[in-house]
Write a protein that holds these residues in place. Structure first.
Motif, PDB file in Angstrom:
ATOM      1  N   TYR A  10       0.821  -1.217   0.000  1.00 24.19           N
ATOM      2  CA  TYR A  10       0.000   0.000   0.000  1.00 24.19           C
ATOM      3  C   TYR A  10       0.855   1.268   0.000  1.00 24.19           C
ATOM      4  CZ  TYR A  10      -3.852  -3.150   0.881  1.00 24.19           C
ATOM      5  OH  TYR A  10      -4.772  -4.165   0.766  1.00 24.19           O
ATOM      6  N   ASN A  13       4.034   3.784  -4.822  1.00 21.06           N
ATOM      7  CA  ASN A  13       3.367   4.787  -5.655  1.00 21.06           C
ATOM      8  C   ASN A  13       3.740   4.575  -7.121  1.00 21.06           C
ATOM      9  OD1 ASN A  13       5.879   6.104  -6.165  1.00 21.06           O
ATOM     10  ND2 ASN A  13       5.684   7.242  -4.266  1.00 21.06           N
ATOM     11  N   MET A  34      -6.117   3.664  -7.087  1.00 25.01           N
ATOM     12  CA  MET A  34      -6.437   4.277  -5.794  1.00 25.01           C
ATOM     13  C   MET A  34      -7.942   4.209  -5.514  1.00 25.01           C
ATOM     14  SD  MET A  34      -3.389   5.123  -5.064  1.00 25.01           S
ATOM     15  CE  MET A  34      -3.234   6.345  -3.795  1.00 25.01           C
ATOM     16  N   ASP A  35      -8.293   4.079  -4.252  1.00 28.37           N
ATOM     17  CA  ASP A  35      -9.683   4.124  -3.821  1.00 28.37           C
ATOM     18  C   ASP A  35     -10.167   5.570  -3.891  1.00 28.37           C
ATOM     19  OD1 ASP A  35     -11.805   4.566  -1.626  1.00 28.37           O
ATOM     20  OD2 ASP A  35     -11.781   2.384  -1.887  1.00 28.37           O
ATOM     21  N   LYS A  36     -11.273   5.807  -4.568  1.00 31.34           N
ATOM     22  CA  LYS A  36     -11.775   7.173  -4.751  1.00 31.34           C
ATOM     23  C   LYS A  36     -12.178   7.835  -3.436  1.00 31.34           C
ATOM     24  CE  LYS A  36     -13.449   6.281  -9.387  1.00 31.34           C
ATOM     25  NZ  LYS A  36     -14.616   6.059 -10.242  1.00 31.34           N
ATOM     26  N   GLU A  37     -12.722   7.053  -2.516  1.00 36.03           N
ATOM     27  CA  GLU A  37     -13.205   7.623  -1.259  1.00 36.03           C
ATOM     28  C   GLU A  37     -12.099   7.909  -0.256  1.00 36.03           C
ATOM     29  OE1 GLU A  37     -16.529   5.539   0.419  1.00 36.03           O
ATOM     30  OE2 GLU A  37     -17.492   5.349  -1.544  1.00 36.03           O
ATOM     31  N   THR A  38     -11.153   6.980  -0.131  1.00 38.01           N
ATOM     32  CA  THR A  38     -10.120   7.132   0.897  1.00 38.01           C
ATOM     33  C   THR A  38      -8.825   7.724   0.370  1.00 38.01           C
ATOM     34  OG1 THR A  38      -9.219   4.924   0.564  1.00 38.01           O
ATOM     35  CG2 THR A  38     -11.030   5.131   2.161  1.00 38.01           C
ATOM     36  N   GLY A  39      -8.604   7.626  -0.948  1.00 39.94           N
ATOM     37  CA  GLY A  39      -7.353   8.101  -1.524  1.00 39.94           C
ATOM     38  C   GLY A  39      -6.187   7.148  -1.301  1.00 39.94           C
ATOM     39  N   ARG A  40      -6.471   5.962  -0.745  1.00 36.65           N
ATOM     40  CA  ARG A  40      -5.425   4.956  -0.503  1.00 36.65           C
ATOM     41  C   ARG A  40      -5.340   3.976  -1.655  1.00 36.65           C
ATOM     42  NH1 ARG A  40      -5.666   1.868   4.977  1.00 36.65           N
ATOM     43  NH2 ARG A  40      -4.419   0.650   3.545  1.00 36.65           N
ATOM     44  N   SER A  41      -4.193   3.361  -1.781  1.00 35.57           N
ATOM     45  CA  SER A  41      -3.984   2.330  -2.794  1.00 35.57           C
ATOM     46  C   SER A  41      -4.937   1.163  -2.554  1.00 35.57           C
ATOM     47  CB  SER A  41      -2.539   1.830  -2.710  1.00 35.57           C
ATOM     48  OG  SER A  41      -2.387   0.646  -3.458  1.00 35.57           O
ATOM     49  N   LYS A  42      -5.397   0.559  -3.646  1.00 34.88           N
ATOM     50  CA  LYS A  42      -6.227  -0.643  -3.543  1.00 34.88           C
ATOM     51  C   LYS A  42      -5.364  -1.911  -3.546  1.00 34.88           C
ATOM     52  CE  LYS A  42     -10.668   0.767  -5.362  1.00 34.88           C
ATOM     53  NZ  LYS A  42     -11.742   0.344  -6.276  1.00 34.88           N
TER      54      LYS A  42
END
Length: 93
Positions: A10, A13, A34-42
């Protein structure tokens, strides 16, 4: 050649991913999803290589390799299938 990279750290980049694959040949693009809601890597990404031979060499070398405590799954990406959309009405509670 389009390559799927799964079980990604995670913390990785786009630039880290590109550097990893550039050792095998020219990279057109490297994109960590990236997850649209959290901004974290999927935890997965796609890499596009200029040359199929370089892409196959990268797959051969990196599939099953441990990176940052995670064993990478690297293979040729399959074309995205058009899935029928769920037409049931959504409930918002």
């Amino acid at each position: 050649m389009n390559i799927y990279v799964g079980n990604l750290s995670y913390r990785m980049n786009d630039k880290d991913l590109e550097a990893t694959f550039a050792k095998f040949g020219a990279v057109k693009s490297a994109k960590v999803i990236m997850d649209k809601e959290t901004g974290r890597s999927k935890g997965f990404a796609f890499v596009e290589m200029e040359d199929s031979a370089a892409g196959n060499a990268a797959i051969e070398a990196l599939n099953g390799k441990e990176t940052e405590g995670r064993t990478l799954r690297v293979n040729e990406a399959k074309p995205k299938e058009d899935k029928p959309r769920d037409s049931r009405p959504r409930r918002n509670f």
